[in-house]
Design a protein around this motif. Structure first.
Motif, short mmCIF file in Angstrom:
data_model
loop_
_atom_site.label_atom_id
_atom_site.label_comp_id
_atom_site.label_asym_id
_atom_site.label_seq_id
_atom_site.Cartn_x
_atom_site.Cartn_y
_atom_site.Cartn_z
N THR A 77 -66.30 -73.99 -34.36
CA THR A 77 -64.86 -73.17 -34.57
C THR A 77 -63.92 -74.47 -34.03
O THR A 77 -64.05 -75.38 -33.38
CB THR A 77 -64.77 -72.37 -33.17
N GLY A 78 -62.74 -74.62 -35.00
CA GLY A 78 -61.77 -75.54 -34.76
C GLY A 78 -61.83 -76.65 -35.74
O GLY A 78 -60.82 -77.21 -35.85
N ASP A 79 -62.95 -76.57 -36.43
CA ASP A 79 -63.12 -77.74 -37.47
C ASP A 79 -62.40 -77.59 -38.49
O ASP A 79 -61.75 -76.40 -38.86
CB ASP A 79 -64.66 -77.81 -37.93
N ILE A 80 -61.84 -78.42 -39.21
CA ILE A 80 -60.99 -78.34 -40.22
C ILE A 80 -61.84 -78.83 -41.57
O ILE A 80 -62.43 -79.98 -41.53
CB ILE A 80 -59.73 -79.20 -40.39
N ILE A 81 -61.76 -78.19 -42.50
CA ILE A 81 -62.43 -78.34 -44.06
C ILE A 81 -61.54 -78.37 -45.09
O ILE A 81 -60.56 -77.76 -44.68
CB ILE A 81 -63.60 -77.35 -44.04
N GLN A 82 -61.84 -79.13 -46.21
CA GLN A 82 -61.10 -79.15 -47.33
C GLN A 82 -61.88 -78.30 -48.34
O GLN A 82 -62.89 -78.53 -48.61
CB GLN A 82 -60.65 -80.56 -47.54
N CYS A 83 -61.05 -77.56 -49.20
CA CYS A 83 -61.48 -76.63 -50.17
C CYS A 83 -61.73 -77.74 -51.32
O CYS A 83 -60.95 -78.58 -51.63
CB CYS A 83 -60.46 -75.79 -50.82
N ASP A 84 -62.86 -77.82 -52.15
CA ASP A 84 -63.09 -78.64 -53.21
C ASP A 84 -62.54 -78.49 -54.29
O ASP A 84 -62.27 -79.42 -55.16
CB ASP A 84 -64.68 -78.57 -53.47
N VAL A 85 -61.85 -77.24 -54.58
CA VAL A 85 -61.13 -77.09 -55.76
C VAL A 85 -59.70 -77.41 -55.64
O VAL A 85 -58.91 -78.02 -56.28
CB VAL A 85 -61.28 -75.65 -56.20
N CYS A 86 -59.09 -76.60 -54.68
CA CYS A 86 -57.54 -76.64 -54.74
C CYS A 86 -57.07 -77.70 -53.46
O CYS A 86 -55.95 -78.02 -53.42
CB CYS A 86 -56.88 -75.39 -54.05
N GLN A 87 -58.08 -78.38 -52.99
CA GLN A 87 -57.89 -79.52 -51.63
C GLN A 87 -57.26 -79.06 -50.52
O GLN A 87 -56.54 -79.82 -49.79
CB GLN A 87 -57.20 -80.71 -52.29
N ARG A 88 -56.81 -77.62 -50.34
CA ARG A 88 -56.20 -77.12 -49.17
C ARG A 88 -57.00 -77.23 -48.03
O ARG A 88 -58.23 -77.19 -48.20
CB ARG A 88 -55.67 -75.68 -49.43
N ARG A 89 -56.53 -77.40 -46.80
CA ARG A 89 -57.45 -77.36 -45.44
C ARG A 89 -57.40 -76.20 -44.95
O ARG A 89 -56.37 -75.46 -44.85
CB ARG A 89 -56.86 -78.66 -44.86
N MET A 90 -58.54 -76.06 -44.21
CA MET A 90 -58.74 -74.73 -43.39
C MET A 90 -59.27 -74.93 -42.09
O MET A 90 -60.19 -75.73 -42.00
CB MET A 90 -59.36 -73.58 -44.13
N ARG A 91 -58.57 -74.06 -40.98
CA ARG A 91 -59.27 -74.44 -39.87
C ARG A 91 -60.11 -73.40 -39.63
O ARG A 91 -59.84 -72.07 -39.90
CB ARG A 91 -58.05 -74.13 -38.60
N ILE A 92 -61.57 -73.71 -39.16
CA ILE A 92 -62.77 -72.67 -39.10
C ILE A 92 -62.48 -72.07 -37.69
O ILE A 92 -62.45 -72.70 -36.72
CB ILE A 92 -64.02 -73.45 -39.38
N SER A 93 -62.87 -70.80 -37.88
CA SER A 93 -63.10 -70.04 -36.48
C SER A 93 -64.37 -69.04 -36.91
O SER A 93 -64.84 -68.90 -37.89
CB SER A 93 -61.95 -69.31 -36.01
N GLY A 94 -64.81 -68.43 -35.69
CA GLY A 94 -66.11 -67.45 -35.87
C GLY A 94 -67.45 -68.46 -35.53
O GLY A 94 -67.47 -69.37 -34.68
N ASN A 95 -68.47 -68.09 -36.19
CA ASN A 95 -69.77 -68.57 -35.71
C ASN A 95 -70.63 -68.13 -37.16
O ASN A 95 -70.31 -67.78 -38.01
CB ASN A 95 -70.35 -67.97 -34.49
N LYS A 96 -71.93 -68.50 -36.73
CA LYS A 96 -72.91 -68.31 -38.11
C LYS A 96 -73.04 -67.06 -38.52
O LYS A 96 -73.43 -66.83 -39.67
CB LYS A 96 -74.14 -68.80 -37.70
N ASP A 97 -72.57 -65.98 -37.76
CA ASP A 97 -72.64 -64.65 -38.16
C ASP A 97 -71.39 -64.35 -38.96
O ASP A 97 -71.53 -63.42 -39.78
CB ASP A 97 -72.68 -63.52 -37.06
N ARG A 98 -70.42 -64.97 -38.62
CA ARG A 98 -69.27 -64.62 -39.82
C ARG A 98 -68.09 -65.86 -39.53
O ARG A 98 -67.41 -65.99 -38.25
CB ARG A 98 -68.55 -63.18 -39.24
N TRP A 99 -68.00 -66.41 -40.59
CA TRP A 99 -67.04 -67.41 -40.44
C TRP A 99 -65.60 -66.77 -40.94
O TRP A 99 -65.48 -66.22 -41.84
CB TRP A 99 -67.35 -68.65 -41.09
N LEU A 100 -64.47 -67.37 -40.46
CA LEU A 100 -63.13 -67.10 -40.79
C LEU A 100 -62.44 -68.58 -41.12
O LEU A 100 -62.56 -69.56 -40.56
CB LEU A 100 -62.49 -66.36 -39.69
N GLY A 101 -61.56 -68.31 -41.96
CA GLY A 101 -60.58 -69.61 -42.20
C GLY A 101 -59.26 -69.43 -42.23
O GLY A 101 -58.74 -68.33 -42.54
N GLU A 102 -58.43 -70.26 -41.67
CA GLU A 102 -56.80 -70.08 -41.39
C GLU A 102 -56.37 -71.51 -42.26
O GLU A 102 -56.71 -72.56 -41.89
CB GLU A 102 -56.58 -70.14 -40.09
#
Length: 135
Positions: free
Chosen positions: A93-118
Motif C-alpha cells: 500500500t502506498g507504492d506508485i506504479i506506472q501503466c504500461d500503456v498510457c504511462q499514468r501513475r497510480m498509488r496502490i492501496s489494499g492488499n493481495k485480496d483486493r488492490w485499488l488504484g488512485e
C-alpha cells in the motif's frame, strides 16, 4: 533459421518470461524486455531484437497485453485507460506504479485480496521528486 523463426523465438521467450508458471512467478515486463535486449546477438537475431524493441517502445506490445492480466490476482486496472497492469509480488500500500500503456501513475492501496488504484496528479509527482532530490 528463417527470419520468421527468429522473430517467433523472441515472442515465445517474452511470453514465457511474462507468464505465470506453476514452478515460478511472473517476470515484470521491463525485466523481460531487458533480458531480450541483453541476449541480442547471442541468443536472438539482432535485427529481430531491434524490431521487437521498436514495437515495445511504441507501445504496440503493451496494447496487446491490455486485458492479458485481467484474471491475475496481482494486477490492477488502470484508473485512466483500464489496461490491466501486473503488480510486482512485493507491492505494498502506498507504492506508485506506472501503466504500461498510457504511462499514468497510480498509488496502490489494499492488499493481495483486493488492490485499488488512485490516479496520482503530476503536481504531486513533482513534489515527491523535489522531496527526494532535496532529501
Amino acid at each position: 533459421i528463417t527470419i520468421e523463426g527468429a522473430a517467433a523465438a523472441i515472442v515465445d521467450t517474452f511470453d514465457a518470461m511474462t507468464s505465470k508458471r506453476p514452478y515460478r512467478g511472473v517476470m515484470e515486463t521491463e525485466k523481460a524486455v531487458a533480458e531480450i535486449k541483453r541476449c541480442r546477438g547471442s541468443q536472438f537475431d539482432p535485427q529481430c531484437v531491434d524490431a521487437f524493441l521498436s514495437c515495445y517502445s511504441k507501445g504496440k506490445i503493451t496494447r496487446l497485453l491490455k486485458d492479458y492480466y485481467a484474471d491475475d490476482e496481482m494486477s490492477i486496472a488502470c484508473v485512466f485507460c483500464s489496461t490491466y497492469t501486473k503488480l510486482p509480488e512485493s507491492t505494498l500500500t502506498g507504492d506508485i506504479i506506472q501503466c504500461d500503456v498510457c504511462q499514468r501513475r497510480m498509488r496502490i492501496s489494499g492488499n493481495k485480496d483486493r488492490w485499488l488504484g488512485e490516479l496520482v496528479p503530476e503536481s504531486e509527482l513533482v513534489k515527491e521528486l523535489f522531496s527526494i532530490l532535496s532529501g
